[in-house]
Structure formats: C-alpha cells, structure tokens
Design an enzyme around this catalytic site. Structure first.
Site, PDB file in Angstrom:
ATOM      1  N   MET A  35       0.800  -1.219   0.000  1.00 34.34           N
ATOM      2  CA  MET A  35       0.000   0.000   0.000  1.00 34.34           C
ATOM      3  C   MET A  35       0.828   1.261   0.000  1.00 34.34           C
ATOM      4  SD  MET A  35      -3.090   1.106   2.578  1.00 34.34           S
ATOM      5  CE  MET A  35      -2.043   1.929   3.778  1.00 34.34           C
ATOM      6  N   ILE A  38       7.546   3.909   3.126  1.00 32.83           N
ATOM      7  CA  ILE A  38       7.887   4.519   4.402  1.00 32.83           C
ATOM      8  C   ILE A  38       9.275   5.142   4.309  1.00 32.83           C
ATOM      9  CG2 ILE A  38       8.210   4.157   6.879  1.00 32.83           C
ATOM     10  CD1 ILE A  38       6.384   1.755   6.686  1.00 32.83           C
ATOM     11  N   ASP A 162      -3.356  -8.047  11.741  1.00 32.52           N
ATOM     12  CA  ASP A 162      -2.119  -8.348  11.007  1.00 32.52           C
ATOM     13  C   ASP A 162      -0.940  -8.365  11.974  1.00 32.52           C
ATOM     14  OD1 ASP A 162      -0.437  -8.981   8.954  1.00 32.52           O
ATOM     15  OD2 ASP A 162      -0.408  -6.976   8.054  1.00 32.52           O
TER      16      ASP A 162
END
Length: 271
Positions: A35, A38, A162
C-alpha cells in the site's frame, strides 16, 4: 491568530485557533509495501528545532483508488486514538497534492522479521526469556488497543488483524512496538468489507482466513503463532504456497513447542 468562541453565551471563554505549515525533509526510504512507502524524515520547527519521524505515503499508482485512500485515512483516524508505549504513535495525517501521508514515531531499531532472520542466519536460538518478554510487551499494546473506547465511552472494538513479525518493532533501547494498524477495524472508522482477504496467511486466525467476523481473539491467535516462531525458530503453520499454508492453519494440529525446544518451560508452552 484567529479567535473562535465555543459558546456565544460565554464570550469570556474563547478557544484560540491557529494555522501552521509543516516542513519535512525525507532522509531515506526505509521500506515499501503493498500500500505504501515509508521514509525516514526530519520534521523542522521554529528556531532550528528538529525531530526524526517516519513518513508513510500511499503508493503513487494507487493513490487515486478510492478504497485504498479510505483505508489509509481510516488507519490515521484509528491510530491517532492509540497512545501507548508499545504502539507506534501517529502524529499527523497530511496531504501533498494528491498524496496522503502519515507522520509517525520513528523507531530506531529493526522489525521482528529481520530479528528472527538474523538468528536463523547465525544458527542461534532466541533466548526463551527474551521471546517471552517480546510477546508480553505486544500483549500490553494489544490489551490497550482492544480495550480502547471513544470519548463517549463506547468501545471502538479495535482488532489489528495483522499481528506478524513484519509489524512488530524492536527499538535499540529495548522497547517493543506494534505498528501498522492499516487493516484494523473499529466501529465508525473502518468499513467491514475492507477486512476481507487481508493479513498474512501464516499468522492469520482461521475465522479471518474464512472471511468471518473477527474479534480480539484473532490477534491473540496471531501472537501465539509469532511466539511459537520465536521459541522454535520455525513457523507454526507452513506450506510451499499460500494455499498450503491456509490449509495448515485450518486443519493442522499445533506441534508441541517443547518437542522442538526442550528449554521452553511447561507453563510457557501452555500459553
């Protein structure tokens, strides 16, 4: 500075409102995922103030997809409510042109996936006491999140969904922190259909794999799988591909931890 009155009947009690701009400098890319990306970044303030933060952005190719944007915004709204020493803190949700980003606590350390891999590479076992310590700190963070209520005292029903080595950080100072509540569910903040198909199969609870309703017990199942791996150096559920792993989670009895590592006390095996 703009003055805003909270109540027209109480002009003597104004709420002050001010606007500021944020200046970030991206230092390096830390990681990429399905997604987002970072980065390590510096946050600059007045009079030369600097703070090291992490910046998480939506990947450019999916930044225009409504479902992913909603998921990203949902993560920010949810995680902003979670302030705990064992959870990575979210500072800000922002938007630059068409790209949303999260500014969050920077953890100087490694994730548990790299921690486990390093032990595998060197042929060393994770000490039993250290494995238990790591799991206990994750439990503290999860207990806080699972019990979190909104301002009216209504449970948010947070489920991380998760809990896996990639989403557990170990700081150089020894703190253990849960990160990435991006696929978590909370009433009023996330859509239930966004849960389907998410999570890593080797650590996902059976009800999650089947697409059923999940609650805090799913996170404890996942943490149990993580603790099994910490104590044995092997995954609790294995397979040559995702389908085999799923079948293992659904049908394979859990192997005795002590049969793989006799150093594990019986009481810890029960946990």
């Amino acid at each position: 500075m703009k003055v805003v009155y909270h109540d027209s009947k109480l002009p003597e009690s104004p709420l002050l409102e001010f606007h500021d701009s944020y200046h970030f400098q991206l230092v390096r890319k830390i990681a990429e995922g399905g997604m987002g990306v970072i980065y390590e970044a510096r946050l600059f303030g007045a009079e030369g103030m600097e703070k090291l933060v992490a910046i998480k952005t939506i990947r450019e190719e999916i930044s225009m997809m409504k479902d992913f944007v909603e998921l990203f915004i949902g993560e920010a709204k949810l995680a902003a409510c979670l302030v705990h020493q064992n959870i990575v803190q979210i500072y800000r949700l922002g938007k630059v042109e068409n790209t949303f980003y999260l500014a969050m606590e920077y953890v100087h350390g490694i994730d548990l996936k790299d921690f486990l891999w390093k032990h595998f590479e060197t042929g060393k076992k994770v000490p039993v006491e250290l494995a238990a310590f790591i799991a206990s700190r994750v439990c503290r963070g999860l207990e806080y999140a699972h019990s979190k209520c909104d301002a009216n005292g209504t449970p948010l029903n947070v489920v991380h969904c998760d809990v896996s080595p990639k989403n557990l950080m170990i700081a150089a100072e020894g703190e253990v922190k849960i990160t990435d509540f991006g696929i978590a569910r909370a009433q009023g903040l996330m859509k239930s259909d966004q849960m389907e198909g998410l999570g890593k199969a080797a650590y996902a609870a059976p009800e999650q794999i089947k697409g059923g309703e999940v609650d805090r017990r799913a996170d404890l199942f996942s943490l149990g799988a993580v603790l099994f791996e910490l104590l044995t150096g092997e995954r609790a559920f294995r397979g040559r591909n995702k389908d085999e792993i799923i079948q293992s989670v659904l049908h394979q009895p859990v192997t005795s931890v002590r049969s793989m590592n006799p150093e594990v006390p019986p009481d810890l095996e029960k946990i």
